[in-house]
Write an enzyme that holds these catalytic residues in place. Sequence first.
Site, mmCIF file in Angstrom:
data_model
loop_
_atom_site.group_PDB
_atom_site.id
_atom_site.type_symbol
_atom_site.label_atom_id
_atom_site.label_comp_id
_atom_site.label_asym_id
_atom_site.label_seq_id
_atom_site.Cartn_x
_atom_site.Cartn_y
_atom_site.Cartn_z
ATOM 1 N N HIS A 145 -12.841 8.978 -1.452
ATOM 2 C CA HIS A 145 -12.975 8.017 -2.493
ATOM 3 C C HIS A 145 -14.024 8.594 -3.712
ATOM 4 C CE1 HIS A 145 -12.138 5.614 1.163
ATOM 5 N NE2 HIS A 145 -12.302 4.602 0.428
ATOM 6 N N GLU A 200 1.356 4.227 -3.014
ATOM 7 C CA GLU A 200 0.879 4.729 -4.250
ATOM 8 C C GLU A 200 2.044 5.312 -4.909
ATOM 9 O OE1 GLU A 200 -2.800 4.159 -1.948
ATOM 10 O OE2 GLU A 200 -0.785 5.466 -1.510
ATOM 11 N N LEU A 211 1.016 -1.105 0.122
ATOM 12 C CA LEU A 211 -0.008 -0.004 -0.091
ATOM 13 C C LEU A 211 0.903 1.420 -0.082
ATOM 14 C CD1 LEU A 211 -2.771 1.642 0.247
ATOM 15 C CD2 LEU A 211 -2.647 0.920 2.614
ATOM 16 N N GLN A 248 -6.453 2.294 -6.109
ATOM 17 C CA GLN A 248 -7.725 1.704 -5.679
ATOM 18 C C GLN A 248 -8.928 2.587 -5.920
ATOM 19 O OE1 GLN A 248 -7.896 -0.203 -1.831
ATOM 20 N NE2 GLN A 248 -7.455 -2.206 -2.477
ATOM 21 N N PHE A 249 -8.555 3.992 -5.694
ATOM 22 C CA PHE A 249 -9.572 4.854 -5.775
ATOM 23 C C PHE A 249 -8.662 6.226 -6.381
ATOM 24 C CE2 PHE A 249 -11.922 2.378 -2.876
ATOM 25 C CZ PHE A 249 -13.046 2.388 -3.057
ATOM 26 N N PRO A 266 -0.577 10.943 -3.095
ATOM 27 C CA PRO A 266 0.802 10.532 -2.733
ATOM 28 C C PRO A 266 1.538 10.153 -3.607
ATOM 29 C CG PRO A 266 -0.832 9.419 -1.105
ATOM 30 C CD PRO A 266 -1.637 10.001 -2.223
#
Length: 328
Positions: free
Chosen positions: A132, A63, A61, A85-86, A92
């Site tokens: 999100h 980015e 995890l 993921q979103f 980041p």
Amino acid sequence: MTDTQNLTLVQAVRDGLHTELREDDDVVVMGQDVGKNGGVFRATEGLFDEFGGDRVIDTPLAESGIIGTAVGMAAMGMRPVPEIQFSGFMYPGFDQVVSHMARFRTRSRGRFTLPMTLRAPYGGGIRAPEHHSESKEAFYAHEAGLKVVIPSTPYEAKGLLAASIRDPDPVVFLEPKLIYRAFREEVPDEPYTVPIGEAATRREGDDVAVFTYGAMTRPTLEAAETLGEEGIECEVVDLRTVSPLDREAIVEAFEKTGRAVVVHEAPKTGGLGGEITAILQEEALLHQEAPIGRVAGFDVPYPLYALEDYYLPSAARIEEGILEAVEF
């Protein structure tokens, strides 16, 4: 006769990834939970089992690490397809996008290209928590060196994704998650592409041109159908690509109608609606018969779900915007 499947948009994305992994050994898919878990929206489901962990790579995890690693892979000739993921989690890794993805060809004087496709679900409407649901496509469209693609149908999701993966330069591929499973469409099994940078006319009309893309295409068409019953004929243009914009299609539709409305769920200020308005002022001013309307999200942080339906442009709000342009 070409075999087809009746797919949702997210299934078409998965089919597009499967097709390109099969067609080109240099293609790899990477991101958090994209492997064994199949992705947060199951867009990569089953790919790990078929192509293995060397081609469908679960990452930490991180980015910046995901995008930065993909930049290095692409510079060395691979065709990575990193997933965030979103889209709201991409920040980041934003330095990698702006400082490296967008500029690598220019900084290397053309010695290197970056054939990579950065995928992310984006947009609101699914009752998700904060970070999100943002629609920040203008961030990426503003950055020279990036192409920014936003499909609105399953057929085009597969074709545009294939075109993006095969492109020699980096593409930000934003997938409107509101319509991931909203409807189905026949999608060919065989490989095909949909050209990047070309808009599509979804509805013919002579009274007003309405420009939109992504998840907003459906409520825009709904509004156009309702107004059509009242004798107002809307020309609905789905941009499909927001960088580069199809300036020729935009100007042609405006010259045909003399009126225009732009619909997007991103905030109004600094959104693509302003750029489209500027194009029309620069290239077709003498055809203009009314102020160009913008129906957009509001200039506030994206709200939590209790207010989400008020924030997103609805068919009713789109109708009002179109009527203002027509009745001026």
